[in-house]
Design an enzyme around this catalytic site. Structure first.
Site, PDB file in Angstrom:
ATOM      1  N   SER A 201      -2.013  -7.898   1.119  1.00  0.00           N
ATOM      2  CA  SER A 201      -1.240  -6.679   0.866  1.00  0.00           C
ATOM      3  C   SER A 201      -1.515  -6.156  -0.548  1.00  0.00           C
ATOM      4  O   SER A 201      -2.689  -5.980  -0.887  1.00  0.00           O
ATOM      5  CB  SER A 201       0.241  -6.967   1.117  1.00  0.00           C
ATOM      6  N   ASP A 354       0.186  -1.849  11.755  1.00  0.00           N
ATOM      7  CA  ASP A 354       0.311  -1.855  10.304  1.00  0.00           C
ATOM      8  C   ASP A 354      -0.097  -0.478   9.796  1.00  0.00           C
ATOM      9  O   ASP A 354      -1.168   0.022  10.166  1.00  0.00           O
ATOM     10  CB  ASP A 354      -0.628  -2.944   9.743  1.00  0.00           C
ATOM     11  N   HIS A 384       2.110  -6.022   9.802  1.00  0.00           N
ATOM     12  CA  HIS A 384       1.977  -6.205   8.363  1.00  0.00           C
ATOM     13  C   HIS A 384       2.892  -7.325   7.875  1.00  0.00           C
ATOM     14  O   HIS A 384       4.084  -7.334   8.181  1.00  0.00           O
ATOM     15  CB  HIS A 384       2.299  -4.914   7.598  1.00  0.00           C
TER      16      HIS A 384
END
Ligand SMILES: *[C@@H]1O[C@H](CO)[C@@H](O)[C@H](O)[C@H]1NC(C)=O
Length: 414
Positions: A201, A354, A384
């Site tokens: 991320s 995501d 995600h």
């Protein structure tokens, strides 16, 4: 009396189910668990907002405290039963690299003089949350260190609200240069030909940006040999990519939250959120640098409405207000082909559900076009954040799958 308590129970159950229930795409598995996780996140954010509003704590501080409390609680529950994922042979030291706090994981000694792999890891959390030495990051780094005979360096770069871009990036870059210096590699018995940079991320964003800088800086002699990026955010120019639209309400990263993370990181006025959500900053000229119709597979373009471009007057002032939107150190997807061509071999993990899916897919495609060897690993059932959900009670089978894929790619490529 009995009837009243029964009715109360029914009402409460209905209210809780209503709060917890979120319609999810059919492709996602373990749906109730994900809904419960999402409800927990939403509650944490709501409570943090109230406490911020009351002047008790910055909302980020409250969220950090809640996460820490939760981790402490589950750790206490787990360690009463087992060792809680701690791998006994891995040596852990909390030190600093050029003043940046890092946790170094060293695998069990494999005989004198043996060189080991190295891996620098940047954790996720929207450039605001998370820690390189806590929670599942600690577990994953121990696994990588032990299974791959790797010296893992997990970096605790500074976060929002204490700092903004470029401070987190510069912390990561300093730590990376320190790790790649020949005396440090020697000290930890790391093979200079086998050093990875990696992150998930926001940490994947930092890893991609640091990899570009190291690859193009002639004063750095030892380079990263590979980069492993787990669902990274890589651009803030278009918040209407097909994945931003398709997954705008999917837990645990809905579209407004990701845009909020960008605004915080880039030190912008939070009141600009609606403007960015409307793509009011996204000029046709910018869009031509990032034309996803050229980079995404056709399956993601069918029936996708053309994204809004900025009205002629609003974009220049927005770009002036947030100049970092165009800074490649914040948005590595905007890098020139000559820069990408010098980047290390890449692993890019993307999840179907995501908002950041297309950022990762576009980066993989651009790197490939620049001549870099890329493994684009797409999890059809992924969402995600799944990479960090591998421990009870936040444990998803797709999370285990993500970590297994990551570890085995490193096993074969680092
Ligand atoms: C986007 O810009 C246009 C033109 O400047 C303006 O009318 C509109 O209100 C803006 N949208 C948002 C959500 O601020």
């Amino acid at each position: 009396m009995k009837l009243r308590s029964l009715m109360l129970t029914v009402l409460l159950t209905v209210a809780v189910s209503y709060y917890v229930y979120t319609p999810l795409p059919a492709g996602l598995q373990e749906q109730w668990k994900l809904m419960a996780l999402d409800a927990g996140f939403r509650t944490t954010i709501h409570l943090a907002t109230v406490s911020h509003w009351l002047g008790l704590d910055h909302y980020i501080t409250s969220i950090r405290k809640s996460i820490e409390g939760f981790e402490g609680l589950t750790k206490a529950l787990v360690s009463s039963e087992s060792s809680g994922g701690v791998i006994p042979g891995v040596k852990v030291s909390d030190i600093t690299f050029s003043g940046v706090p890092v946790r170094v994981y060293e695998p069990p000694a494999g005989g004198e003089g043996h060189l080991r792999r190295g891996l620098m890891f940047f954790h996720g959390g929207g450039w605001a949350l998370g820690s390189g030495k806590k929670g599942t990051y600690d577990t994953i780094n121990r696994i990588v260190s032990d299974e791959l005979n790797t010296v893992v360096v997990s970096v605790d770069y500074r976060l929002f609200p204490e700092v903004h871009f470029p401070a987190p990036y510069l912390d990561c870059l300093s730590a990376a240069k320190h790790f790649l210096s020949s005396n440090v590699l020697r000290k930890f018995s790391v093979d200079p030909e086998r050093v990875a940079v990696s992150g998930d991320s926001a940490g994947g964003n930092l890893a991609a940006a640091v990899a570009q800088e190291i690859a193009t800086d002639d004063s750095v002699l030892v380079k990263f040999s590979v980069q492993a990026l787990i669902y990274p955010p890589l651009q803030a120019v278009d918040f209407h990519t097909p994945s931003y639209v398709q997954n705008q309400n999917v837990p645990i990263l809905p579209r407004p939250l990701m845009v909020q993370f960008w605004l915080q990181y880039l030190h912008a006025d939070p009141a600009l959120l609606p403007q960015l959500l409307a793509n009011n900053h996204s000029t046709p000229e910018l869009r031509s640098r990032l034309d996803w119709t050229a980079f995404l597979p056709p399956r993601y373009q069918q029936d996708h409405p053309r994204p809004p471009v900025a009205p002629p007057h609003s974009a220049p002032s927005l770009l002036k207000a947030i100049p970092a939107l165009l800074d490649v150190r914040a948005a590595p997807l905007l890098a020139a082909p000559q820069v990408l061509a010098k980047c290390p071999r890449a692993y890019v993990l993307t999840c179907e559900y995501d908002v950041l899916r297309d950022d990762g897919l576009m980066y993989a495609r651009r790197l490939k076009e620049a001549g870099v060897a890329v493994t684009s690993d797409h999890l059809e059932n992924g969402f995600h954040g799944c990479f960090s959900f591998i421990s009870w009670p936040l444990e998803f089978s797709v999370g285990h799958e993500a970590v297994r894929h990551y570890v085995s790619w490193l096993q074969n490529n680092l």
